[in-house]
Design a protein around this motif. Structure first.
Motif, PDB file in Angstrom:
ATOM      1  N   ALA A  77     125.688  55.235 -23.965  1.00  0.00           N
ATOM      2  CA  ALA A  77     126.400  55.028 -25.223  1.00  0.00           C
ATOM      3  C   ALA A  77     127.775  54.410 -25.042  1.00  0.00           C
ATOM      4  O   ALA A  77     128.406  53.991 -26.016  1.00  0.00           O
ATOM      5  CB  ALA A  77     126.538  56.361 -25.966  1.00  0.00           C
ATOM      6  N   ASN A  82     121.273  47.424 -24.805  1.00  0.00           N
ATOM      7  CA  ASN A  82     120.555  48.516 -25.459  1.00  0.00           C
ATOM      8  C   ASN A  82     120.996  48.704 -26.910  1.00  0.00           C
ATOM      9  O   ASN A  82     120.463  49.554 -27.618  1.00  0.00           O
ATOM     10  CB  ASN A  82     120.755  49.823 -24.685  1.00  0.00           C
ATOM     11  CG  ASN A  82     122.198  50.315 -24.708  1.00  0.00           C
ATOM     12  OD1 ASN A  82     123.120  49.595 -25.097  1.00  0.00           O
ATOM     13  ND2 ASN A  82     122.404  51.543 -24.252  1.00  0.00           N
ATOM     14  N   ARG A 134     111.460  50.869 -23.262  1.00  0.00           N
ATOM     15  CA  ARG A 134     112.529  51.518 -24.004  1.00  0.00           C
ATOM     16  C   ARG A 134     113.851  51.205 -23.319  1.00  0.00           C
ATOM     17  O   ARG A 134     113.979  51.381 -22.099  1.00  0.00           O
ATOM     18  CB  ARG A 134     112.322  53.036 -24.061  1.00  0.00           C
ATOM     19  CG  ARG A 134     111.102  53.476 -24.845  1.00  0.00           C
ATOM     20  CD  ARG A 134     111.277  53.225 -26.341  1.00  0.00           C
ATOM     21  NE  ARG A 134     110.134  53.707 -27.110  1.00  0.00           N
ATOM     22  CZ  ARG A 134     109.079  52.966 -27.432  1.00  0.00           C
ATOM     23  NH1 ARG A 134     109.030  51.696 -27.038  1.00  0.00           N
ATOM     24  NH2 ARG A 134     108.085  53.472 -28.144  1.00  0.00           N
ATOM     25  N   ASP A 151     117.930  51.444 -22.294  1.00  0.00           N
ATOM     26  CA  ASP A 151     118.763  52.519 -21.769  1.00  0.00           C
ATOM     27  C   ASP A 151     119.446  53.287 -22.905  1.00  0.00           C
ATOM     28  O   ASP A 151     119.672  52.754 -23.996  1.00  0.00           O
ATOM     29  CB  ASP A 151     119.808  51.902 -20.832  1.00  0.00           C
ATOM     30  CG  ASP A 151     120.618  52.929 -20.078  1.00  0.00           C
ATOM     31  OD1 ASP A 151     120.137  54.054 -19.886  1.00  0.00           O
ATOM     32  OD2 ASP A 151     121.746  52.591 -19.665  1.00  0.00           O
ATOM     33  N   THR A 152     119.803  54.525 -22.623  1.00  0.00           N
ATOM     34  CA  THR A 152     120.452  55.360 -23.644  1.00  0.00           C
ATOM     35  C   THR A 152     121.965  55.452 -23.461  1.00  0.00           C
ATOM     36  O   THR A 152     122.618  56.209 -24.196  1.00  0.00           O
ATOM     37  CB  THR A 152     119.870  56.787 -23.606  1.00  0.00           C
ATOM     38  OG1 THR A 152     120.057  57.345 -22.300  1.00  0.00           O
ATOM     39  CG2 THR A 152     118.385  56.768 -23.955  1.00  0.00           C
ATOM     40  N   GLY A 202     115.123  49.601 -19.515  1.00  0.00           N
ATOM     41  CA  GLY A 202     116.142  50.629 -19.416  1.00  0.00           C
ATOM     42  C   GLY A 202     116.724  50.795 -18.029  1.00  0.00           C
ATOM     43  O   GLY A 202     117.572  51.661 -17.806  1.00  0.00           O
ATOM     44  N   THR A 221     121.514  48.274 -18.414  1.00  0.00           N
ATOM     45  CA  THR A 221     121.969  48.554 -19.772  1.00  0.00           C
ATOM     46  C   THR A 221     122.172  47.275 -20.567  1.00  0.00           C
ATOM     47  O   THR A 221     121.860  47.223 -21.757  1.00  0.00           O
ATOM     48  CB  THR A 221     123.288  49.338 -19.747  1.00  0.00           C
ATOM     49  OG1 THR A 221     123.188  50.409 -18.811  1.00  0.00           O
ATOM     50  CG2 THR A 221     123.626  49.886 -21.133  1.00  0.00           C
TER      51      THR A 221
END
Length: 264
Positions: A142, A242, A137, A139-140, A194, A197
């Motif tokens: 933003a 990502n 998954r 990275d988150t 993840g 990034t």
């Protein structure tokens, strides 16, 4: 492992910093033989079987890129690290079907960690390490200010160096960190997991990034060229992320005049 520390440079390729060892050749031949035995009708593109330089790799890919089944192999990505005894090198293997990525594996032997993904029978990608399998998954983060960004470049006075560091100058003020681990495949594996990034590099070969491109996409990320066009096997100026910070990263590359190598 037999080769677990420093090793001897067998030869240099396109320059004094483009290295190859006996182990690169041995690893590629082992993989080639395994593919030949299991899939005798499949095509094979390996780094050690191609002459040095960008044009040679472009030409070699063009001969086989649309074949029904193609294996794309970098037996040791991060050879300079390997020679120095730095545990930051990987084995990268990708399989395409009629020019479209199908299956990918990146093995980080020093951590006994395998990143594996395939579109068949259903799209899926995992990391297998220490007997534990976890989904990949991205990275988150933003925003770029939250992003750990990896980059790669060729050293010295090559046309790759200046635009890369123009981009780094832009990104140093807008990101959380910049990293160069010396292995494109490892950078991309870590983006898919993840841990990083995003990652960018100019004029990079298909065997360095094809496996990682599929893993990132299967992990929910985005891979393009520096103009934002979707990744293909012919992509050489790569941007992988990502997805959430992708457009912002592309904008920083444009601002740094770092969309391609310098051709002056």
């Amino acid at each position: 492992m037999e080769y677990s520390g420093k090793t001897t440079i067998e030869k240099t390729k396109s320059s004094d910093v483009d290295l190859a060892t006996k182990v690169d050749v041995e690893c590629e031949e082992l993989i080639r033989e395994a593919v030949r035995n299991a899939f005798p009708n499949h095509s094979f593109l390996g780094e050690e079987g191609v002459a040095p330089g960008s044009q040679a790799s472009i030409d070699a890919l063009e001969k086989v890129v649309d074949d029904e089944w193609l294996w794309i192999v970098d037996p040791i990505d991060g050879t300079t690290n390997f020679v120095a005894g730095l545990f930051l090198s990987t084995v990268s293997v990708a399989v395409s079907h009629k020019g479209v990525m199908h299956t990918a594996g990146i093995f980080h032997p020093h951590l006994d960690c395998l990143y594996f993904g395939s579109v068949y029978p259903s799209p899926n990608a995992v990391c297998i390490s220490g007997g534990v399998t976890t989904p990949l998954r991205v990275d988150t983060a933003a925003e770029l200010k939250e992003a750990n960004i990896a980059y790669g470049t060729k050293q010295g006075s090559s046309p790759h160096f200046a635009p890369t560091y123009r981009a780094c100058e832009q990104l140093a003020a807008t990101s959380r960190s910049l990293r160069n681990l010396g292995s494109a495949a490892l950078h991309m594996a870590l983006v898919s997991k993840g841990s990083l990034t995003c990652y960018f590099q100019l004029d990079i070969h298909s065997w360095d990034i094809s496996a990682g491109a599929l893993l990132i996409q299967l992990g929910g990320g985005r891979v393009t060229d520096t103009y934002g066009n979707p990744y293909t096997l012919r992509t050489r100026n790569v941007v992988a992320s990502n997805g959430l910070v992708h457009d912002a990263l592309l904008a920083q590359l444009r601002a740094g005049n770092a969309l391609d190598i310098d051709n002056s």
